[in-house]
Write a protein that holds these residues in place. Structure first.
Motif, PDB file in Angstrom:
ATOM      1  N   GLY A  43       0.816  -1.205   0.000  1.00  0.00           N
ATOM      2  CA  GLY A  43       0.000   0.000   0.000  1.00  0.00           C
ATOM      3  C   GLY A  43       0.851   1.256   0.000  1.00  0.00           C
ATOM      4  O   GLY A  43       0.537   2.221  -0.696  1.00  0.00           O
ATOM      5  N   GLY A  44       1.934   1.254   0.769  1.00  0.00           N
ATOM      6  CA  GLY A  44       2.810   2.426   0.829  1.00  0.00           C
ATOM      7  C   GLY A  44       3.479   2.717  -0.501  1.00  0.00           C
ATOM      8  O   GLY A  44       3.550   3.876  -0.943  1.00  0.00           O
ATOM      9  N   ILE A  45       3.940   1.676  -1.159  1.00  0.00           N
ATOM     10  CA  ILE A  45       4.591   1.852  -2.464  1.00  0.00           C
ATOM     11  C   ILE A  45       3.564   2.311  -3.495  1.00  0.00           C
ATOM     12  O   ILE A  45       3.810   3.231  -4.276  1.00  0.00           O
ATOM     13  N   GLY A  46       2.418   1.679  -3.492  1.00  0.00           N
ATOM     14  CA  GLY A  46       1.357   2.070  -4.421  1.00  0.00           C
ATOM     15  C   GLY A  46       0.902   3.498  -4.183  1.00  0.00           C
ATOM     16  O   GLY A  46       0.666   4.259  -5.127  1.00  0.00           O
ATOM     17  N   HIS A  47       0.801   3.888  -2.914  1.00  0.00           N
ATOM     18  CA  HIS A  47       0.386   5.253  -2.580  1.00  0.00           C
ATOM     19  C   HIS A  47       1.428   6.266  -3.054  1.00  0.00           C
ATOM     20  O   HIS A  47       1.078   7.336  -3.570  1.00  0.00           O
ATOM     21  N   ALA A  48       2.712   5.932  -2.881  1.00  0.00           N
ATOM     22  CA  ALA A  48       3.779   6.830  -3.334  1.00  0.00           C
ATOM     23  C   ALA A  48       3.730   6.998  -4.851  1.00  0.00           C
ATOM     24  O   ALA A  48       3.892   8.114  -5.371  1.00  0.00           O
ATOM     25  N   ALA A  49       3.498   5.910  -5.575  1.00  0.00           N
ATOM     26  CA  ALA A  49       3.406   5.988  -7.036  1.00  0.00           C
ATOM     27  C   ALA A  49       2.198   6.826  -7.447  1.00  0.00           C
ATOM     28  O   ALA A  49       2.285   7.639  -8.378  1.00  0.00           O
ATOM     29  N   PHE A  50       1.084   6.648  -6.746  1.00  0.00           N
ATOM     30  CA  PHE A  50      -0.120   7.424  -7.043  1.00  0.00           C
ATOM     31  C   PHE A  50       0.111   8.906  -6.749  1.00  0.00           C
ATOM     32  O   PHE A  50      -0.285   9.779  -7.523  1.00  0.00           O
ATOM     33  N   GLY A  51       0.783   9.194  -5.624  1.00  0.00           N
ATOM     34  CA  GLY A  51       1.097  10.582  -5.283  1.00  0.00           C
ATOM     35  C   GLY A  51       2.013  11.229  -6.302  1.00  0.00           C
ATOM     36  O   GLY A  51       1.822  12.387  -6.694  1.00  0.00           O
ATOM     37  N   LEU A  52       3.029  10.474  -6.753  1.00  0.00           N
ATOM     38  CA  LEU A  52       3.934  10.990  -7.779  1.00  0.00           C
ATOM     39  C   LEU A  52       3.165  11.274  -9.066  1.00  0.00           C
ATOM     40  O   LEU A  52       3.365  12.302  -9.711  1.00  0.00           O
ATOM     41  N   PHE A  53       2.259  10.366  -9.422  1.00  0.00           N
ATOM     42  CA  PHE A  53       1.434  10.562 -10.619  1.00  0.00           C
ATOM     43  C   PHE A  53       0.645  11.867 -10.505  1.00  0.00           C
ATOM     44  O   PHE A  53       0.635  12.679 -11.429  1.00  0.00           O
ATOM     45  N   ASN A  54      -0.019  12.076  -9.378  1.00  0.00           N
ATOM     46  CA  ASN A  54      -0.860  13.268  -9.207  1.00  0.00           C
ATOM     47  C   ASN A  54      -0.054  14.561  -9.201  1.00  0.00           C
ATOM     48  O   ASN A  54      -0.532  15.592  -9.665  1.00  0.00           O
ATOM     49  N   LYS A  55       1.161  14.512  -8.658  1.00  0.00           N
ATOM     50  CA  LYS A  55       1.990  15.728  -8.613  1.00  0.00           C
ATOM     51  C   LYS A  55       2.725  15.966  -9.921  1.00  0.00           C
ATOM     52  O   LYS A  55       2.974  17.110 -10.297  1.00  0.00           O
ATOM     53  N   LEU A  56       3.093  14.890 -10.602  1.00  0.00           N
ATOM     54  CA  LEU A  56       3.880  15.029 -11.820  1.00  0.00           C
ATOM     55  C   LEU A  56       3.068  15.621 -12.968  1.00  0.00           C
ATOM     56  O   LEU A  56       3.594  16.395 -13.766  1.00  0.00           O
ATOM     57  N   GLU A  57       1.818  15.257 -13.055  1.00  0.00           N
ATOM     58  CA  GLU A  57       1.018  15.722 -14.188  1.00  0.00           C
ATOM     59  C   GLU A  57       0.992  17.255 -14.284  1.00  0.00           C
ATOM     60  O   GLU A  57       1.334  17.807 -15.319  1.00  0.00           O
ATOM     61  N   PRO A  58       0.645  17.971 -13.219  1.00  0.00           N
ATOM     62  CA  PRO A  58       0.639  19.434 -13.357  1.00  0.00           C
ATOM     63  C   PRO A  58       2.047  20.046 -13.355  1.00  0.00           C
ATOM     64  O   PRO A  58       2.310  20.987 -14.102  1.00  0.00           O
ATOM     65  N   THR A  59       2.950  19.523 -12.548  1.00  0.00           N
ATOM     66  CA  THR A  59       4.281  20.127 -12.474  1.00  0.00           C
ATOM     67  C   THR A  59       5.124  19.823 -13.700  1.00  0.00           C
ATOM     68  O   THR A  59       6.021  20.597 -14.036  1.00  0.00           O
ATOM     69  N   GLY A  60       4.836  18.722 -14.383  1.00  0.00           N
ATOM     70  CA  GLY A  60       5.580  18.402 -15.600  1.00  0.00           C
ATOM     71  C   GLY A  60       5.215  19.308 -16.759  1.00  0.00           C
ATOM     72  O   GLY A  60       5.912  19.350 -17.765  1.00  0.00           O
ATOM     73  N   LYS A  61       4.105  20.047 -16.595  1.00  0.00           N
ATOM     74  CA  LYS A  61       3.629  20.932 -17.669  1.00  0.00           C
ATOM     75  C   LYS A  61       3.750  22.410 -17.312  1.00  0.00           C
ATOM     76  O   LYS A  61       3.369  23.261 -18.113  1.00  0.00           O
ATOM     77  N   HIS A  62       4.286  22.721 -16.127  1.00  0.00           N
ATOM     78  CA  HIS A  62       4.231  24.117 -15.678  1.00  0.00           C
ATOM     79  C   HIS A  62       5.025  25.076 -16.562  1.00  0.00           C
ATOM     80  O   HIS A  62       4.702  26.255 -16.639  1.00  0.00           O
ATOM     81  N   ALA A  63       6.041  24.617 -17.266  1.00  0.00           N
ATOM     82  CA  ALA A  63       6.842  25.510 -18.104  1.00  0.00           C
ATOM     83  C   ALA A  63       6.486  25.411 -19.581  1.00  0.00           C
ATOM     84  O   ALA A  63       7.137  26.036 -20.419  1.00  0.00           O
ATOM     85  N   LYS A  64       5.446  24.656 -19.907  1.00  0.00           N
ATOM     86  CA  LYS A  64       5.120  24.417 -21.314  1.00  0.00           C
ATOM     87  C   LYS A  64       4.774  25.704 -22.056  1.00  0.00           C
ATOM     88  O   LYS A  64       5.307  25.977 -23.134  1.00  0.00           O
ATOM     89  N   THR A  65       3.888  26.511 -21.506  1.00  0.00           N
ATOM     90  CA  THR A  65       3.458  27.730 -22.193  1.00  0.00           C
ATOM     91  C   THR A  65       4.623  28.686 -22.410  1.00  0.00           C
ATOM     92  O   THR A  65       4.810  29.207 -23.516  1.00  0.00           O
ATOM     93  N   ALA A  66       5.420  28.899 -21.371  1.00  0.00           N
ATOM     94  CA  ALA A  66       6.567  29.807 -21.493  1.00  0.00           C
ATOM     95  C   ALA A  66       7.590  29.265 -22.484  1.00  0.00           C
ATOM     96  O   ALA A  66       8.170  30.027 -23.273  1.00  0.00           O
ATOM     97  N   SER A  67       7.786  27.956 -22.467  1.00  0.00           N
ATOM     98  CA  SER A  67       8.757  27.342 -23.384  1.00  0.00           C
ATOM     99  C   SER A  67       8.288  27.460 -24.827  1.00  0.00           C
ATOM    100  O   SER A  67       9.085  27.747 -25.730  1.00  0.00           O
ATOM    101  N   GLU A  68       6.998  27.234 -25.067  1.00  0.00           N
ATOM    102  CA  GLU A  68       6.460  27.365 -26.431  1.00  0.00           C
ATOM    103  C   GLU A  68       6.556  28.809 -26.922  1.00  0.00           C
ATOM    104  O   GLU A  68       6.875  29.060 -28.082  1.00  0.00           O
ATOM    105  N   THR A  69       6.287  29.755 -26.032  1.00  0.00           N
ATOM    106  CA  THR A  69       6.397  31.175 -26.398  1.00  0.00           C
ATOM    107  C   THR A  69       7.832  31.522 -26.766  1.00  0.00           C
ATOM    108  O   THR A  69       8.089  32.196 -27.776  1.00  0.00           O
ATOM    109  N   ALA A  70       8.786  31.033 -25.963  1.00  0.00           N
ATOM    110  CA  ALA A  70      10.196  31.292 -26.248  1.00  0.00           C
ATOM    111  C   ALA A  70      10.615  30.654 -27.564  1.00  0.00           C
ATOM    112  O   ALA A  70      11.338  31.266 -28.367  1.00  0.00           O
TER     113      ALA A  70
END
Length: 152
Positions: A43-70
């Motif tokens: 459960g702990g490992i699965g929860h950590a993977a789920f937490g990483l999934f939930n945090k990675l999705e928005p943070t992995g895209k946070h620089a997309k707009t600025a990068s595309e503009t540049a």
């Protein structure tokens, strides 16, 4: 040395290392090591993977707009690095998606493993009721931790 000889030696060395895993006596039929996984660990490992999934999705895209503009700005100003930057953005998106899929797979697989292991344990418990009562008044179920005494 031929390939077959070298391959045979490597397989023998790997088998020896695997047989020694978990203790000096090995984990084979004569060894005392058991593979034990507790539900809270899964459960702990699965929860950590789920937490990483939930945090990675928005943070992995946070620089997309600025990068595309540049990238568009560099390309519009005649710099060839603009096109290269666009390629980097695409590669980054693919890597983030791959990592998201891996996290989801880990989380889902551990959830499945936990449920399947519980189901297997319940099936074993039901099958072992035919062995007879463990103690006076007991219902005859043999806990999985006590199985070894019936095979020695």
């Amino acid at each position: 040395m031929s390939f077959e000889q070298e391959w045979g030696e490597l397989k023998a060395a790997a088998a020896m290392r695997l047989n020694q895993a978990g203790g000096a006596g090995g984990s084979g039929p004569k060894g005392s090591a058991d593979f034990v996984v507790k539900d809270d660990e899964l459960g702990g490992i699965g929860h950590a993977a789920f937490g990483l999934f939930n945090k990675l999705e928005p943070t992995g895209k946070h620089a997309k707009t600025a990068s595309e503009t540049a990238s568009k700005g560099l390309t519009g100003d005649g710099f060839t690095t603009g096109a290269a930057f666009t390629e980097v953005i695409g590669t980054w998106e693919k890597q983030v998606k791959s990592l998201l899929q891996a996290c989801a797979h880990i989380s889902n697989h551990l959830d499945y493993t936990k449920k399947a292991r519980k189901s297997d344990d319940e099936w074993l418990e039901t099958q072992l009721r035919i062995v007879g009562p463990v103690a006076p008044g007991a219902d005859g179920a043999v806990p999985a931790s006590q199985l070894n005494k019936y095979f020695r």
